[in-house]
Each structure stands twice: as structure tokens, then as C-alpha cells.
Design a protein around this motif. Structure first.
Motif, PDB file in Angstrom:
ATOM      1  N   ALA A 107      11.669   9.348   0.838  1.00 57.47           N
ATOM      2  CA  ALA A 107      11.325   8.164   1.631  1.00 57.47           C
ATOM      3  C   ALA A 107      12.479   7.170   1.698  1.00 57.47           C
ATOM      4  CB  ALA A 107      10.101   7.481   1.026  1.00 57.47           C
ATOM      5  N   GLY A 108      13.562   7.448   0.960  1.00 57.38           N
ATOM      6  CA  GLY A 108      14.718   6.569   0.980  1.00 57.38           C
ATOM      7  C   GLY A 108      14.624   5.387   0.029  1.00 57.38           C
ATOM      8  N   ARG A 109      13.597   5.347  -0.812  1.00 56.25           N
ATOM      9  CA  ARG A 109      13.430   4.235  -1.759  1.00 56.25           C
ATOM     10  C   ARG A 109      14.341   4.378  -2.977  1.00 56.25           C
ATOM     11  NH1 ARG A 109       8.641   1.133  -1.578  1.00 56.25           N
ATOM     12  NH2 ARG A 109       9.704  -0.088  -3.169  1.00 56.25           N
ATOM     13  N   GLU A 119       0.830  -1.208   0.000  1.00 54.91           N
ATOM     14  CA  GLU A 119       0.000   0.000   0.000  1.00 54.91           C
ATOM     15  C   GLU A 119       0.869   1.264   0.000  1.00 54.91           C
ATOM     16  OE1 GLU A 119      -2.989   1.053   3.176  1.00 54.91           O
ATOM     17  OE2 GLU A 119      -3.966  -0.703   2.271  1.00 54.91           O
ATOM     18  N   GLU A 120       1.881   1.265   0.864  1.00 58.73           N
ATOM     19  CA  GLU A 120       2.786   2.411   0.957  1.00 58.73           C
ATOM     20  C   GLU A 120       3.599   2.554  -0.325  1.00 58.73           C
ATOM     21  OE1 GLU A 120       4.802   5.721   2.818  1.00 58.73           O
ATOM     22  OE2 GLU A 120       2.823   4.807   2.930  1.00 58.73           O
ATOM     23  N   SER A 121       4.005   1.445  -0.917  1.00 59.91           N
ATOM     24  CA  SER A 121       4.756   1.477  -2.174  1.00 59.91           C
ATOM     25  C   SER A 121       3.925   2.090  -3.295  1.00 59.91           C
ATOM     26  CB  SER A 121       5.190   0.066  -2.582  1.00 59.91           C
ATOM     27  OG  SER A 121       6.170  -0.415  -1.705  1.00 59.91           O
ATOM     28  N   GLN A 127       4.723   5.528  -5.236  1.00 64.28           N
ATOM     29  CA  GLN A 127       4.856   5.514  -6.693  1.00 64.28           C
ATOM     30  C   GLN A 127       3.947   6.568  -7.327  1.00 64.28           C
ATOM     31  OE1 GLN A 127       7.072   4.096  -8.557  1.00 64.28           O
ATOM     32  NE2 GLN A 127       6.190   4.595 -10.535  1.00 64.28           N
ATOM     33  N   LYS A 128       2.737   6.709  -6.807  1.00 64.37           N
ATOM     34  CA  LYS A 128       1.807   7.725  -7.310  1.00 64.37           C
ATOM     35  C   LYS A 128       2.396   9.129  -7.093  1.00 64.37           C
ATOM     36  CE  LYS A 128      -2.997   9.230  -6.890  1.00 64.37           C
ATOM     37  NZ  LYS A 128      -3.092  10.514  -6.280  1.00 64.37           N
TER      38      LYS A 128
END
Length: 178
Positions: free
Chosen positions: A159-161, A99-101, A105-106
Motif C-alpha cells: 500500500a506504500g505505507r 479506517e483504512e489504516s 495494520q490488521k
């Protein structure tokens, strides 16, 4: 007699006005309505192009680095501009749930769209493999500091992704991809 002349003159004037409208005059259109003060404006079919010198001066005034060279084959003067290529690299952080991913992404896509709309980014897109570099954005800004700041404002980076690696990149001004 005077009483007869006045109505006769009115009828005569009405009939003569109708005839003039039917015959048409230079100030009426096909529908018989009067056309007044018509102005015809010519719009150029080809947009007015700026010279290489004008483009270079405008870019320099905004802080962009440029140089020009002459193409040996065509003898055209080519204006080169410095852009900044930001490589979006996958990070080791993958702690978010699905959900957070999706949410990140959005927000990432909204950020890239906004950069394009504002004229800061010309090209953005993902790579088609599973390497360490997931995508690229080409920033059309005058300084590395601006490109870095814009890239780091991406929600996926915050977010560090994703991690950012930026390099100056030169391309001919106005030349599109084929």
C-alpha cells in the motif's frame, strides 16, 4: 450317577476359576482384568541433539550461508548462520483514512504472524521511538531475494505505507535472546 457328576464338575470349575482370579496371577492388574502383550517403551527425557556438522550440512543443502568459529572462553564450536534483517521504514504516503489504516495494520500483523508460522521470520517488532525506521523483521531464509520478496508481500509495503531496507545479518545458530 452320571447326571450328578457333570453338574458337580461345572461347579468345581467355576469355583476354581474364581479363586485363581482372586489370588491374582502375573498377567492381571489391580482390577483383576487380564493384561496381555504389554510393551513398555522408554522415551528419552532429553531430545536427541544434532551435531554442528549435521546442522551445517542440512543448512548448506537448503542454500543457507554458514561459518563456524571456536569461542575462546568456552572452547565451544559456534555455528553462525546468515539471516536477513528487514528494516520497515515509514514512507511519505499517509493518504489513508483511519479506517483504512486500521485495516492495513490488521493485514500487516496477519502477514507477520504468517511469516513466523511458516518459519520464514524469527523475530518481528516495532521500534519504540518516532524515528524513520518503524520496525524490524529478521528473515530466516537462504537468500536476499527471498527475504526481499517476503518483505514486499507485506500489505503495508504494497500500500506504500512502509518501505523496506534489507541487510544480511549473521547470528549464532540456536542462541536465543536474553
Amino acid at each position: 450317577m452320571k447326571k450328578l457328576i457333570l453338574p458337580f464338575l461345572c461347579i468345581f470349575l467355576l469355583v476354581s476359576c474364581k479363586n485363581e482370579t482372586k489370588q491374582g496371577d502375573s498377567n492381571s492388574n489391580e482390577l483383576g482384568t487380564a493384561v496381555k502383550d504389554t510393551v513398555i517403551v522408554e522415551v528419552p527425557k532429553v531430545p536427541i541433539e544434532k551435531t554442528i556438522k549435521e546442522i551445517k550440512e542440512a543448512l548448506t543443502a537448503k542454500g543457507f550461508k554458514t561459518f563456524e568459529y571456536v569461542d575462546e572462553t568456552t572452547k565451544d564450536t559456534i555455528l553462525m548462520q546468515q539471516y536477513f534483517m528487514a528494516f520497515l521504514k515509514r514512507s511519505a504516503i499517509k493518504m489513508q483514512n483511519e479506517e483504512e489504516s486500521e485495516r492495513l495494520q490488521k493485514l500487516h500483523m496477519e502477514h507477520l504472524s504468517k511469516m513466523h508460522e511458516l518459519g520464514y521470520a524469527d523475530i518481528s517488532g516495532p521500534f519504540g521511538d518516532d524515528g524513520d525506521i518503524s520496525g524490524v523483521t529478521i528473515y530466516n531464509v537462504p537468500t536476499l531475494k527471498m527475504a526481499d520478496s517476503l518483505a514486499k508481500s507485506d500489505p503495508m509495503v504494497q500500500a506504500g505505507r512502509l518501505e523496506i531496507e534489507i541487510h544480511p545479518w549473521w547470528a549464532a545458530k540456536g542462541i536465543g535472546l536474553r
